[in-house]
Design a protein around this motif. Structure first.
Motif, short mmCIF file in Angstrom:
data_model
loop_
_atom_site.label_atom_id
_atom_site.label_comp_id
_atom_site.label_asym_id
_atom_site.label_seq_id
_atom_site.Cartn_x
_atom_site.Cartn_y
_atom_site.Cartn_z
N GLY A 152 -12.88 -20.29 124.23
CA GLY A 152 -13.01 -19.20 125.19
C GLY A 152 -12.14 -18.00 124.87
N TRP A 153 -11.63 -17.91 123.64
CA TRP A 153 -10.79 -16.77 123.26
C TRP A 153 -11.64 -15.58 122.85
CZ3 TRP A 153 -8.19 -20.58 119.46
CH2 TRP A 153 -7.39 -21.47 120.17
N TYR A 154 -12.92 -15.82 122.63
CA TYR A 154 -13.83 -14.74 122.23
C TYR A 154 -15.13 -14.92 123.00
CZ TYR A 154 -17.00 -11.95 119.37
OH TYR A 154 -17.92 -11.05 118.94
N GLU A 173 -2.31 -20.17 118.08
CA GLU A 173 -2.46 -21.18 117.04
C GLU A 173 -3.53 -20.79 116.00
OE1 GLU A 173 -2.71 -25.25 118.37
OE2 GLU A 173 -1.60 -24.73 120.18
N ILE A 174 -4.22 -19.70 116.25
CA ILE A 174 -5.23 -19.26 115.30
C ILE A 174 -4.62 -18.39 114.19
CG2 ILE A 174 -6.05 -17.09 116.28
CD1 ILE A 174 -8.88 -18.75 115.93
N PHE A 175 -3.37 -17.94 114.38
CA PHE A 175 -2.73 -17.07 113.38
C PHE A 175 -2.59 -17.72 112.00
CE2 PHE A 175 -0.78 -14.85 117.23
CZ PHE A 175 -1.78 -13.90 117.23
N PRO A 176 -2.18 -19.01 111.91
CA PRO A 176 -2.15 -19.63 110.57
C PRO A 176 -3.53 -19.67 109.91
CG PRO A 176 -0.95 -20.99 112.13
CD PRO A 176 -1.62 -19.90 112.92
N GLU A 226 -11.30 -26.65 106.71
CA GLU A 226 -10.73 -27.82 107.36
C GLU A 226 -9.86 -27.45 108.56
OE1 GLU A 226 -8.72 -29.89 104.26
OE2 GLU A 226 -10.55 -30.75 103.43
N ALA A 227 -9.19 -26.33 108.51
CA ALA A 227 -8.26 -25.92 109.57
C ALA A 227 -8.94 -25.73 110.94
CB ALA A 227 -7.51 -24.66 109.16
N PRO A 228 -10.10 -25.09 111.03
CA PRO A 228 -10.73 -24.93 112.35
C PRO A 228 -11.14 -26.25 112.99
CG PRO A 228 -11.70 -23.42 110.79
CD PRO A 228 -10.82 -24.33 110.02
N ASP A 229 -11.46 -27.25 112.18
CA ASP A 229 -11.86 -28.54 112.74
C ASP A 229 -10.71 -29.17 113.52
OD1 ASP A 229 -14.37 -28.27 111.65
OD2 ASP A 229 -13.88 -29.40 109.83
N VAL A 230 -9.50 -29.07 112.96
CA VAL A 230 -8.32 -29.61 113.63
C VAL A 230 -8.07 -28.82 114.92
CG1 VAL A 230 -5.83 -29.92 113.43
CG2 VAL A 230 -7.30 -30.38 111.47
N LEU A 231 -8.17 -27.52 114.83
CA LEU A 231 -7.92 -26.66 116.00
C LEU A 231 -8.99 -26.86 117.07
CD1 LEU A 231 -5.88 -24.54 116.85
CD2 LEU A 231 -7.34 -22.80 115.87
N ARG A 232 -10.20 -27.12 116.66
CA ARG A 232 -11.30 -27.28 117.61
C ARG A 232 -11.17 -28.60 118.39
NH1 ARG A 232 -17.53 -25.85 116.39
NH2 ARG A 232 -18.26 -26.25 118.49
N LYS A 240 -8.46 -29.98 119.24
CA LYS A 240 -7.30 -29.91 120.11
C LYS A 240 -7.73 -29.35 121.48
CE LYS A 240 -2.56 -28.77 119.10
NZ LYS A 240 -1.70 -27.87 118.37
N PRO A 241 -7.62 -30.12 122.55
CA PRO A 241 -8.12 -29.62 123.85
C PRO A 241 -7.23 -28.54 124.47
CG PRO A 241 -7.19 -31.81 124.10
CD PRO A 241 -7.16 -31.50 122.64
N ASP A 242 -5.93 -28.58 124.23
CA ASP A 242 -5.02 -27.62 124.86
C ASP A 242 -4.48 -26.60 123.85
OD1 ASP A 242 -3.63 -29.54 123.51
OD2 ASP A 242 -1.94 -29.59 124.91
N ALA A 243 -5.33 -26.13 122.96
CA ALA A 243 -4.91 -25.17 121.93
C ALA A 243 -4.68 -23.80 122.56
CB ALA A 243 -5.98 -25.08 120.86
N GLN A 244 -3.69 -23.10 122.03
CA GLN A 244 -3.36 -21.76 122.50
C GLN A 244 -3.93 -20.73 121.52
OE1 GLN A 244 -1.83 -21.23 125.45
NE2 GLN A 244 -1.95 -23.47 125.68
#
Length: 154
Positions: free
Chosen positions: A143-145, A95-98, A80-86, A88-92
Motif C-alpha cells: 500500500g505504499w504506492y 525498508e525499500i531503500f536497500p 530475490e530482495a522483493p520476495d523477502v520484503l513482500r 514480511k507483513p509489518d514492513a515499513q
C-alpha cells in the motif's frame, strides 16, 4: 588415344592426358571412366588479418561473458530482495531503500553493457523494466504506492 605431356598438373579429361614435362605423343590403352583433375594445393595458412580478428573476437567474447554474468548476478539479487520484503507483513516504507540501491547498481551495470555493445538497447530496457515492475509490485502489495486511475488522469 594420344598422350601430350606439357601441363603443370595432371589432368585427365575426355581421354586426353596432360602431364608436366616434355612434349610427347603416345597412345592410351584404357579410356578413363569419367573426367577428373588431379592437382595438389598446399594448405593455406590463415591470413594475418584473419588471425588478428580471431584474437580480437576471443578477447571480446571473454569481456562480454564477464559483463553478462555480472548483469545476471545483479538481477538475481534484485529479484530475490522483493520476495523477502513482500512476505514480511509489518514492513515499513523505509525498508525499500536497500532494494532501490540494488536496483540502481543493476541499472548502472545494464547501461554500461548497452553502451559498449554487449547488450542490445532494447534488451537493456526490458531488463530494467523487469526490475522496476518487481519493485512496484511490492509497493502496491504493502500500500505504499497507489496506481493512478484512468479517470483521475483524464
Amino acid at each position: 588415344m594420344i598422350i601430350l605431356e606439357l601441363c603443370v598438373c595432371v589432368c585427365v579429361c575426355f581421354g586426353w592426358i596432360f602431364v608436366s614435362g616434355s612434349l610427347s605423343f603416345s597412345t592410351m590403352t584404357q579410356k578413363p571412366t569419367r573426367p577428373s583433375v588431379v592437382c595438389e594445393a598446399a594448405p593455406k595458412k590463415k591470413a594475418d588479418s584473419a588471425a588478428k580478428r580471431a584474437r580480437q573476437a576471443e578477447k571480446r567474447r571473454i569481456y562480454n561473458k564477464a559483463r553478462k554474468s555480472e548483469i545476471k548476478t545483479r538481477m538475481k539479487k534484485v529479484l530475490e530482495a522483493p520476495d523477502v520484503l513482500r512476505k514480511k507483513p509489518d514492513a515499513q516504507a523505509e525498508e525499500i531503500f536497500p532494494l532501490e540501491k540494488l536496483i540502481a547498481e543493476a541499472y548502472s551495470v545494464i547501461d554500461k553493457a548497452v553502451k559498449v555493445g554487449t547488450l542490445h538497447r532494447n534488451t537493456g530496457a526490458r531488463r530494467k523494466s523487469h526490475l522496476a515492475r518487481r519493485k512496484k509490485t511490492v509497493e502496491i502489495h504493502h500500500g505504499w504506492y497507489a496506481p493512478a486511475l484512468a479517470a483521475n488522469a483524464a
